[in-house]
Design a protein around this motif. Structure first.
Motif, PDB file in Angstrom:
ATOM      1  N   ALA A 240      -8.296   1.081   1.734  1.00 30.09           N
ATOM      2  CA  ALA A 240      -9.150   2.310   2.168  1.00 30.09           C
ATOM      3  C   ALA A 240     -10.347   1.886   2.978  1.00 30.09           C
ATOM      4  CB  ALA A 240      -9.513   3.104   0.837  1.00 30.09           C
TER       5      ALA A 240
ATOM      6  N   SER B  52      -3.988   9.656  -4.147  1.00 32.12           N
ATOM      7  CA  SER B  52      -3.031   9.655  -3.075  1.00 32.12           C
ATOM      8  C   SER B  52      -2.507   8.345  -2.683  1.00 32.12           C
ATOM      9  CB  SER B  52      -3.318  10.175  -1.917  1.00 32.12           C
ATOM     10  OG  SER B  52      -3.810  11.625  -2.030  1.00 32.12           O
ATOM     11  N   ASN B  53      -3.496   7.253  -2.693  1.00 36.80           N
ATOM     12  CA  ASN B  53      -3.070   6.019  -2.312  1.00 36.80           C
ATOM     13  C   ASN B  53      -3.199   4.801  -3.481  1.00 36.80           C
ATOM     14  OD1 ASN B  53      -3.184   6.651   0.276  1.00 36.80           O
ATOM     15  ND2 ASN B  53      -5.425   6.928   0.246  1.00 36.80           N
TER      16      ASN B  53
ATOM     17  N   GLY C 299      -5.264   0.012  -3.725  1.00 39.64           N
ATOM     18  CA  GLY C 299      -5.353   0.575  -2.525  1.00 39.64           C
ATOM     19  C   GLY C 299      -6.972   0.688  -1.973  1.00 39.64           C
TER      20      GLY C 299
ATOM     21  N   TYR D 287       1.376  11.971  -1.065  1.00 39.30           N
ATOM     22  CA  TYR D 287       0.281  13.060  -0.705  1.00 39.30           C
ATOM     23  C   TYR D 287       0.141  14.146  -1.502  1.00 39.30           C
ATOM     24  CZ  TYR D 287       0.634   9.579   3.161  1.00 39.30           C
ATOM     25  OH  TYR D 287       0.442   8.288   3.733  1.00 39.30           O
TER      26      TYR D 287
ATOM     27  N   ALA E  83       0.646  -1.132  -0.078  1.00 39.98           N
ATOM     28  CA  ALA E  83       0.019  -0.036   0.135  1.00 39.98           C
ATOM     29  C   ALA E  83       0.830   1.063   0.033  1.00 39.98           C
ATOM     30  CB  ALA E  83      -0.961  -0.089   1.323  1.00 39.98           C
ATOM     31  N   THR E  84       0.681   2.193  -0.994  1.00 40.78           N
ATOM     32  CA  THR E  84       1.253   3.292  -0.812  1.00 40.78           C
ATOM     33  C   THR E  84       0.711   4.578  -0.873  1.00 40.78           C
ATOM     34  OG1 THR E  84       0.923   3.579  -3.295  1.00 40.78           O
ATOM     35  CG2 THR E  84       2.958   2.186  -2.587  1.00 40.78           C
ATOM     36  N   GLY E  85       1.276   5.466  -0.187  1.00 42.07           N
ATOM     37  CA  GLY E  85       0.700   6.963  -0.037  1.00 42.07           C
ATOM     38  C   GLY E  85       1.448   7.958  -0.436  1.00 42.07           C
TER      39      GLY E  85
END
Length: 313
Positions: free
Chosen positions: A111, A84-85, A107, A75, A71-73
């Protein structure tokens, strides 16, 4: 060997809100009861791009599958017209070790499980009569946490506090379109709400503990790496009840850990969030309660397996 790669359209069709809420609730209870295997998460930071990456794995005892999730964020992505995700989930057989499927959810499941966990624990810990909700943050989780909590209990006025007034107004418009009365608010006004959910990647606390009223509940979901910090240690000092989704994780890289290291809370002063979902909470109307959620790999495993089961049925 080939395996299915399932996209977001298929996942959205299978993952109803009822399925997500029930699966996340059961997984939190299983984790609280010690019926899971969850190794420490892997974290990477990308300061130049204002991004981070988490790799989490998990298994619920007796389940046919385990998962490994990326999982990436990032921003700054909204300024580029990107979400963003992002991320994906690899579902692996716990009996043969063979990869069963790759969920290219971008993602989405992360979420949704985050929103479900936050909504479930906020509903369980807040006073029955609490109706005013404040959200700190204006991104996807601010919207999801508000919408999913409204599936579980009546939500009156929604106070939105964000650094960017344009994004705060846009989120209020979106929530209004969903039938929720929302308006922008200052940090001080938001901190005085009945229920507060913080959904930011902040590195310093986003609210003043002294402005939180007696009887309020606060859920923090954004502090999932050691350098992040949404809730001030003083808030934990004022709290009569503290819940964590994973004791060790929250000590290592959650707001609860910041409070313990600051001497504002004892290391053993928390209770597993899943236990509060299993049995009704007996709380004083004047008590301040706090939940620190850092994200548990067992929830990803349970949800991915449940969605895959529906897709392959």
């Amino acid at each position: 060997m080939t395996f299915p790669v399932l996209d977001t359209a298929a996942i959205k069709q299978a993952a109803t809100s009822r399925l997500v809420l029930d699966t996340v609730r059961d997984a939190l209870i299983a984790h609280a009861e010690g019926r899971t295997s969850v190794p420490p998460p892997l974290h990477m930071e990308f300061p130049e791009a204002d991004g981070d990456c988490h790799v989490k794995a998990g298994w619920i005892t007796g389940s046919t599958d385990f998962t490994v999730k990326i999982a990436t964020g990032f921003y700054g992505n909204p300024g580029l017209g990107l979400p963003s995700n992002h991320g994906l989930v690899c579902v692996v057989s716990a009996r043969t070790g063979q990869v069963r499927a790759l969920l290219d959810d971008r993602g989405l499941l992360t979420a949704w499980r985050t929103a479900a966990a936050g909504a479930l624990i906020t509903d369980a810990m807040a006073r029955p009569g609490a109706v005013t909700l404040a959200v700190f943050g204006t991104g996807e989780q601010a919207r999801l946490q508000t919408s999913w909590l409204a599936k579980l209990r009546p939500v009156g006025t929604v106070l939105v506090h964000g650094r960017n007034p344009h994004r705060a107004n846009a989120l209020c418009d979106e929530l209004d379109a969903r039938g929720l009365r929302a308006r922008p608010a200052s940090a001080q006004e938001a901190a005085a709400a009945d229920m507060i959910i913080t959904t930011t990647p902040a590195t310093v606390p986003v609210l003043d503990a002294a402005q939180v009223r007696e009887g309020a509940h606060v859920t923090g979901i954004g502090t999932d790496m050691p350098h992040k910090n949404e809730l001030p240690p003083a808030l934990f000092h004022r709290a009569q009840l503290i819940a964590t989704d994973d004791h060790a994780q929250c000590l290592d890289h959650g707001d609860f850990g910041h409070a313990v290291r600051a001497g504002a809370a004892a290391q053993d002063s928390d209770i597993a969030a899943g236990l509060l979902l299993k049995a009704p909470l007996d709380r004083l109307d004047t008590a301040i309660t706090v939940a620190d959620l850092t994200g548990v790999g067992a929830l990803d495993a349970a949800l991915a397996s449940a969605v895959l089961g529906r897709l392959l049925r």
